[in-house]
Design an enzyme around this catalytic site. Structure first.
Site, PDB file in Angstrom:
ATOM      1  N   GLU A   1      -0.337  -3.234   3.464  1.00  0.00           N
ATOM      2  CA  GLU A   1      -1.533  -3.476   2.710  1.00  0.00           C
ATOM      3  C   GLU A   1      -1.569  -5.074   2.281  1.00  0.00           C
ATOM      4  O   GLU A   1      -0.753  -5.605   1.507  1.00  0.00           O
ATOM      5  CB  GLU A   1      -1.430  -2.861   1.422  1.00  0.00           C
ATOM      6  CG  GLU A   1      -1.259  -1.146   1.232  1.00  0.00           C
ATOM      7  CD  GLU A   1      -2.863  -0.778   1.510  1.00  0.00           C
ATOM      8  OE1 GLU A   1      -3.861  -1.479   1.339  1.00  0.00           O
ATOM      9  OE2 GLU A   1      -2.798   0.426   2.014  1.00  0.00           O
TER      10      GLU A   1
ATOM     11  N   CYS B   1      -6.557  -8.666  -4.343  1.00  0.00           N
ATOM     12  CA  CYS B   1      -6.854  -8.668  -2.795  1.00  0.00           C
ATOM     13  C   CYS B   1      -8.135  -8.452  -2.404  1.00  0.00           C
ATOM     14  O   CYS B   1      -8.449  -9.128  -1.504  1.00  0.00           O
ATOM     15  CB  CYS B   1      -5.764  -7.453  -2.432  1.00  0.00           C
ATOM     16  SG  CYS B   1      -6.111  -5.812  -3.000  1.00  0.00           S
TER      17      CYS B   1
HETATM   18  P1  NAD Z   1       4.792 -11.176  -3.963  1.00  0.00           P
HETATM   19  O1  NAD Z   1       5.157 -12.788  -3.685  1.00  0.00           O
HETATM   20  O2  NAD Z   1       5.013 -10.531  -5.086  1.00  0.00           O
HETATM   21  O3  NAD Z   1       5.282 -10.508  -2.479  1.00  0.00           O
HETATM   22  C1  NAD Z   1       5.083  -9.082  -2.384  1.00  0.00           C
HETATM   23  C2  NAD Z   1       6.613  -8.456  -2.346  1.00  0.00           C
HETATM   24  O4  NAD Z   1       7.236  -8.922  -1.125  1.00  0.00           O
HETATM   25  C3  NAD Z   1       7.605  -8.743  -3.339  1.00  0.00           C
HETATM   26  O5  NAD Z   1       7.989  -7.580  -3.994  1.00  0.00           O
HETATM   27  C4  NAD Z   1       8.623  -9.765  -3.105  1.00  0.00           C
HETATM   28  O6  NAD Z   1       9.709  -9.562  -3.580  1.00  0.00           O
HETATM   29  C5  NAD Z   1       8.646  -9.459  -1.546  1.00  0.00           C
HETATM   30  N1  NAD Z   1       9.099 -10.562  -0.749  1.00  0.00           N
HETATM   31  C6  NAD Z   1       8.889 -11.756  -0.617  1.00  0.00           C
HETATM   32  N2  NAD Z   1       9.351 -12.455   0.221  1.00  0.00           N
HETATM   33  C7  NAD Z   1       9.950 -11.616   0.970  1.00  0.00           C
HETATM   34  C8  NAD Z   1      10.933 -11.748   1.880  1.00  0.00           C
HETATM   35  N3  NAD Z   1      11.094 -12.946   2.623  1.00  0.00           N
HETATM   36  N4  NAD Z   1      11.689 -10.746   2.466  1.00  0.00           N
HETATM   37  C9  NAD Z   1      11.449  -9.468   2.069  1.00  0.00           C
HETATM   38  N5  NAD Z   1      10.476  -9.386   0.824  1.00  0.00           N
HETATM   39  C10 NAD Z   1       9.896 -10.295   0.263  1.00  0.00           C
HETATM   40  O7  NAD Z   1       3.186 -10.907  -3.487  1.00  0.00           O
HETATM   41  P2  NAD Z   1       2.196 -11.884  -2.567  1.00  0.00           P
HETATM   42  O8  NAD Z   1       2.564 -11.558  -1.231  1.00  0.00           O
HETATM   43  O9  NAD Z   1       2.052 -13.265  -2.992  1.00  0.00           O
HETATM   44  O10 NAD Z   1       0.948 -11.130  -2.765  1.00  0.00           O
HETATM   45  C11 NAD Z   1      -0.213 -11.583  -2.770  1.00  0.00           C
HETATM   46  C12 NAD Z   1      -0.678 -11.265  -1.103  1.00  0.00           C
HETATM   47  O11 NAD Z   1      -0.940  -9.907  -1.318  1.00  0.00           O
HETATM   48  C13 NAD Z   1      -2.176 -11.567  -1.082  1.00  0.00           C
HETATM   49  O12 NAD Z   1      -2.427 -11.970   0.290  1.00  0.00           O
HETATM   50  C14 NAD Z   1      -3.063 -10.494  -1.336  1.00  0.00           C
HETATM   51  O13 NAD Z   1      -4.358 -10.264  -0.828  1.00  0.00           O
HETATM   52  C15 NAD Z   1      -2.098  -9.306  -0.839  1.00  0.00           C
HETATM   53  N6  NAD Z   1      -2.296  -8.197  -1.520  1.00  0.00           N
HETATM   54  C16 NAD Z   1      -2.918  -6.966  -0.970  1.00  0.00           C
HETATM   55  C17 NAD Z   1      -3.162  -5.899  -1.561  1.00  0.00           C
HETATM   56  C18 NAD Z   1      -3.486  -4.643  -1.002  1.00  0.00           C
HETATM   57  O14 NAD Z   1      -3.752  -3.686  -1.393  1.00  0.00           O
HETATM   58  N7  NAD Z   1      -4.058  -4.775   0.475  1.00  0.00           N
HETATM   59  C19 NAD Z   1      -2.895  -5.751  -3.083  1.00  0.00           C
HETATM   60  C20 NAD Z   1      -2.347  -7.018  -3.670  1.00  0.00           C
HETATM   61  C21 NAD Z   1      -2.166  -8.123  -2.863  1.00  0.00           C
END
Ligand code: NAD
Length: 440
Positions: free
Chosen positions: A216, A250
């Site tokens: 997602e 998102c």
């Molecule tokens: P985040 O930084 O919280 O990362 C998401 C998860 O990935 C966390 O649990 C984190 O610990 C893990 N993570 C981070 N780096 C990692 C690595 N190197 N290896 C393994 N796991 C790792 O969140 P984010 O990515 O900044 O979230 C924002 C993004 O998410 C935006 O692009 C947004 O559009 C997208 N998003 C999508 C949805 C959806 O439902 N499609 C919902 C919310 C956010």
């Protein structure tokens, strides 16, 4: 309740797998009991979670309940109401060469042990909605909240084990090292919400074990405004959708796409709508959130110069406040148009007409959502037929994801797979083909 806090990832997965193999998670009664307990957790401790969300993101209590806690309760209720129906085996017609006594059906099998990795922007909803779908499908589940919403992560790690079956549900807190260690284990499904860079890391790790993934992700979701649309309504809805959670959503409208004349006419409407929703000083509004951390604050601050400021522009690093901002005359090559904004900045980009708007959308990555504000059936039909996006919203941003009977997910760069309602059952189950032919 046993203390599993010192367990290694391999031990956690082995323990959950043993529970799954024992058959405990299979009966519908176990699944619905877990969902009811999760519901009870949300109704009893909603205020604790709202407090954590306020600490992490400055979310108002109203917003925390509406977009996270009550949202999840509604999803639980919808699932409890329909689960038996969704799980019912579906008969399939049998071809004549197998004989009239042969029967065929499909049945949903749970997958096993599922990993859910959640992000920080809706840290309750985006962890619990996949969790409840995985439980309703009869799986054991490891959930990994985001370390970037630490208060919410701690609250979930404290509350979930007090309410759910701890032999079937484990909470693992942590950042990159802990998530990397988890990803080395074999799961039967990985459900990841977050950005595409980490999405690729997740998919690579999953490939080692041939584990299916749901990703997602996000991206730039455009909002097309047609000539002749009621601009007061359009501005009002765009402002509410864009600036919810300070734009850290998102499916937030990322940018507006419209003709030059409509763009000009929208400017005073945007200024009016921001004031109507957040007051003359949004910084003092309880309904307007804050940026998650300094890194994102600085990133967003560097985008503010990408166009002429119609409204907003004010920032305060000490409180991570960025005003609800609308930028006009934005060049498609400007920094704000290069990546998903994920903050309270709404650029307006102009195109000559619908043809150019469609080409603009199709020249870029497939968005998670596309929105359009138009009175024209012809425009709606063309956008539906000639563009591809995770979801399509006419007249109202964000709302499609609140319809439990619609699949929620992306396509291309915005993700793969979907969930919510019965689509969560599809995602977290294997649909098994069963053929029976009597021996007699
Ligand atoms: P985040 O930084 O919280 O990362 C998401 C998860 O990935 C966390 O649990 C984190 O610990 C893990 N993570 C981070 N780096 C990692 C690595 N190197 N290896 C393994 N796991 C790792 O969140 P984010 O990515 O900044 O979230 C924002 C993004 O998410 C935006 O692009 C947004 O559009 C997208 N998003 C999508 C949805 C959806 O439902 N499609 C919902 C919310 C956010």
């Amino acid at each position: 309740m046993n203390d599993h806090s010192t367990e290694q990832p391999a031990e956690t997965v082995a323990r959950l797998r043993a529970t799954f193999r024992s058959g405990r998670t299979q009966p519908v009664e176990w699944r619905t009991a877990q969902l009811r307990r999760l519901r009870e957790m949300l109704t009893t401790h909603g205020a604790d979670l709202a407090e954590a969300l306020h600490a992490d993101l400055g979310k108002s209590s109203t917003e925390a309940f509406r977009t996270e806690i009550d949202f999840t309760i509604r999803e639980i209720d919808h699932t409890l109401e329909h689960l038996a129906d969704w799980l019912r085996p579906e008969p399939a017609p049998v071809p004549a060469h197998l004989g009239a006594d042969a029967t065929a059906r499909t049945q949903y099998d749970p997958l096993g042990v599922v990993l859910v990795i959640a992000p920080w922007n809706y840290p309750v909803q985006l962890l619990l909605t996949p969790l409840l779908g995985a439980l309703a499908s009869g799986n054991a589940v490891v959930v990994k909240p985001s370390e970037m919403a630490p208060a919410t992560s701690a609250a979930l790690a404290r509350l979930l084990p007090r309410h759910l079956d701890t032999d079937a549900v484990a909470v693992v807190e942590g950042a990159v090292p802990e998530t990397t260690a988890l990803l080395a284990e074999r799961f039967d499904h990985i459900f990841y919400t977050g950005n595409g860079t980490v999405g690729r890391i997740v998919m690579r790790a999953a490939a080692e074990h041939l584990t299916p993934v749901t990703l997602e992700l996000g991206g730039k979701s455009p909002a097309f405004v047609d000539r002749g649309a009621d601009l007061s309504v359009v501005a009002d809805r765009l402002v509410r959708g864009k600036f919810l959670n300070a734009g850290q959503t998102c499916v937030a409208p990322d940018y507006v796409l419209t003709d030059p004349e409509t763009a000009r006419a929208l400017e005073p409407e945007f200024a009016r709508a921001v004031e109507a929703v957040f007051g003359a000083d949004p910084q003092s509004s309880r309904e307007f959130g804050r940026i998650v951390n300094e890194r994102h604050f600085d990133r967003l601050g560097s985008l503010l110069g990408s166009g002429r400021t119609v409204t907003g522009g004010h920032t305060d690093r000490a409180t991570k406040y960025i005003a609800p901002t609308v930028l006009a005359d934005v060049d498609p090559k400007a920094p704000v148009m290069q990546e998903e904004i994920f903050g309270p900045i709404l650029p307006v980009v102009t195109v000559a007409d619908l043809d150019e708007a469609i080409a603009f959308i199709n020249d870029r990555d497939k968005p998670l959502a596309l929105y359009a504000f138009t009175e024209s059936d012809h425009t709606r039909e063309r956008l539906a037929a000639e563009t591809s996006s995770g979801g399509l919203g006419f007249g109202l941003p964000l709302a499609h994801l609140t319809v439990s009977d619609l699949p929620f997910g992306g396509v291309g760069e915005s993700g793969m797979g979907s969930y919510h309602g019965r689509y969560s059952i599809e995602t977290f189950s294997h649909r098994k083909a069963v053929l029976s032919k009597p021996l007699g």
